[in-house]
Design a protein around this motif. Structure first.
Motif, short mmCIF file in Angstrom:
data_model
loop_
_atom_site.label_atom_id
_atom_site.label_comp_id
_atom_site.label_asym_id
_atom_site.label_seq_id
_atom_site.Cartn_x
_atom_site.Cartn_y
_atom_site.Cartn_z
N MET A 3 32.59 39.78 18.07
CA MET A 3 32.34 41.03 18.77
C MET A 3 33.64 41.57 19.35
SD MET A 3 28.71 40.83 20.72
CE MET A 3 29.01 39.38 21.69
N VAL A 4 33.71 42.86 19.43
CA VAL A 4 34.88 43.52 19.97
C VAL A 4 34.43 44.50 21.04
CG1 VAL A 4 36.81 45.04 19.44
CG2 VAL A 4 36.14 43.28 17.81
N GLY A 5 35.17 44.53 22.16
CA GLY A 5 34.93 45.54 23.18
C GLY A 5 33.97 45.17 24.28
N GLN A 6 33.40 43.97 24.24
CA GLN A 6 32.50 43.55 25.30
C GLN A 6 33.33 43.05 26.49
OE1 GLN A 6 29.85 40.37 24.17
NE2 GLN A 6 28.24 41.15 25.50
N SER A 7 32.91 43.40 27.69
CA SER A 7 33.65 42.99 28.88
C SER A 7 33.61 41.48 29.07
CB SER A 7 33.06 43.68 30.12
OG SER A 7 33.82 43.36 31.26
N ALA A 8 34.71 40.95 29.60
CA ALA A 8 34.80 39.52 29.86
C ALA A 8 33.86 39.14 31.00
CB ALA A 8 36.22 39.15 30.24
N PRO A 9 33.40 37.89 31.04
CA PRO A 9 32.54 37.45 32.14
C PRO A 9 33.28 37.52 33.49
CG PRO A 9 32.62 35.80 30.38
CD PRO A 9 33.62 36.85 30.05
N PRO A 10 32.54 37.68 34.58
CA PRO A 10 33.16 37.78 35.91
C PRO A 10 34.09 36.63 36.25
CG PRO A 10 30.82 38.29 36.04
CD PRO A 10 31.09 37.81 34.65
N GLU A 11 33.78 35.41 35.82
CA GLU A 11 34.65 34.28 36.15
C GLU A 11 36.02 34.39 35.46
OE1 GLU A 11 31.45 33.08 33.21
OE2 GLU A 11 31.40 33.87 35.23
N VAL A 12 36.06 34.98 34.28
CA VAL A 12 37.34 35.21 33.60
C VAL A 12 38.14 36.25 34.36
CG1 VAL A 12 38.42 36.07 31.48
CG2 VAL A 12 36.47 34.52 31.33
N ALA A 24 39.26 43.11 31.05
CA ALA A 24 39.42 42.24 29.89
C ALA A 24 38.26 42.48 28.95
CB ALA A 24 39.48 40.78 30.33
N TYR A 25 38.59 42.71 27.70
CA TYR A 25 37.58 42.98 26.68
C TYR A 25 37.74 41.97 25.54
CZ TYR A 25 37.65 47.47 29.08
OH TYR A 25 37.63 48.44 30.03
N THR A 26 36.63 41.62 24.94
CA THR A 26 36.70 40.71 23.80
C THR A 26 37.46 41.38 22.67
OG1 THR A 26 34.55 41.49 23.02
CG2 THR A 26 34.58 39.46 24.34
N PHE A 27 38.23 40.56 21.99
CA PHE A 27 39.02 40.99 20.84
C PHE A 27 38.99 39.84 19.86
CE2 PHE A 27 43.10 41.85 18.66
CZ PHE A 27 42.89 43.16 18.30
N GLY A 28 37.88 39.73 19.14
CA GLY A 28 37.65 38.54 18.31
C GLY A 28 37.35 37.36 19.22
N LEU A 76 39.58 36.22 21.28
CA LEU A 76 40.51 36.37 22.40
C LEU A 76 40.06 37.53 23.29
CD1 LEU A 76 43.79 36.05 20.33
CD2 LEU A 76 42.61 34.24 21.57
N TYR A 77 40.90 37.83 24.29
CA TYR A 77 40.64 38.96 25.17
C TYR A 77 41.82 39.93 25.14
CZ TYR A 77 36.78 36.41 27.30
OH TYR A 77 35.60 35.74 27.51
N PHE A 78 41.51 41.21 25.21
CA PHE A 78 42.50 42.26 25.43
C PHE A 78 42.47 42.53 26.93
CE2 PHE A 78 43.58 46.73 25.98
CZ PHE A 78 44.81 46.77 25.32
N VAL A 79 43.60 42.33 27.61
CA VAL A 79 43.65 42.40 29.08
C VAL A 79 44.50 43.58 29.54
CG1 VAL A 79 44.32 41.15 31.17
CG2 VAL A 79 43.35 39.90 29.23
#
Length: 69
Positions: free
Chosen positions: A1-10, A33-37, A39-42
């Motif tokens: 998935m791409v573009g989903q927000s990272a969890p609050p703990e991250v 922070a957004y999912t990027f495969g 990884l995260y895009f921060v």
């Protein structure tokens, strides 16, 4: 998935890492922070002292970028 927000703990861990990175960081304005495969895009917005030299501000930002990667 791409573009989903990272969890609050991250986001909390990233915020802590940014705040502890350099004593000249006055505050953290935004952390995203957004999912990027797998990884995260921060994205991070920080506030530095107004009278800080541009060269030094750039060095802080660049070293923070390296630390986050």
């Amino acid at each position: 998935m791409v573009g989903q927000s990272a969890p609050p703990e991250v986001l909390q861990k990233l915020t802590y890492l940014v705040l502890r990175h350099d004593p000249q960081i006055k505050r953290v304005d935004t952390v995203r922070a957004y999912t990027f495969g797998a990884l995260y895009f921060v994205e991070v917005d920080i506030e530095l002292p107004e009278d800080l030299a541009l060269k030094e501000a750039h060095a802080i930002g660049e070293s923070l970028q390296i630390k986050i990667c």
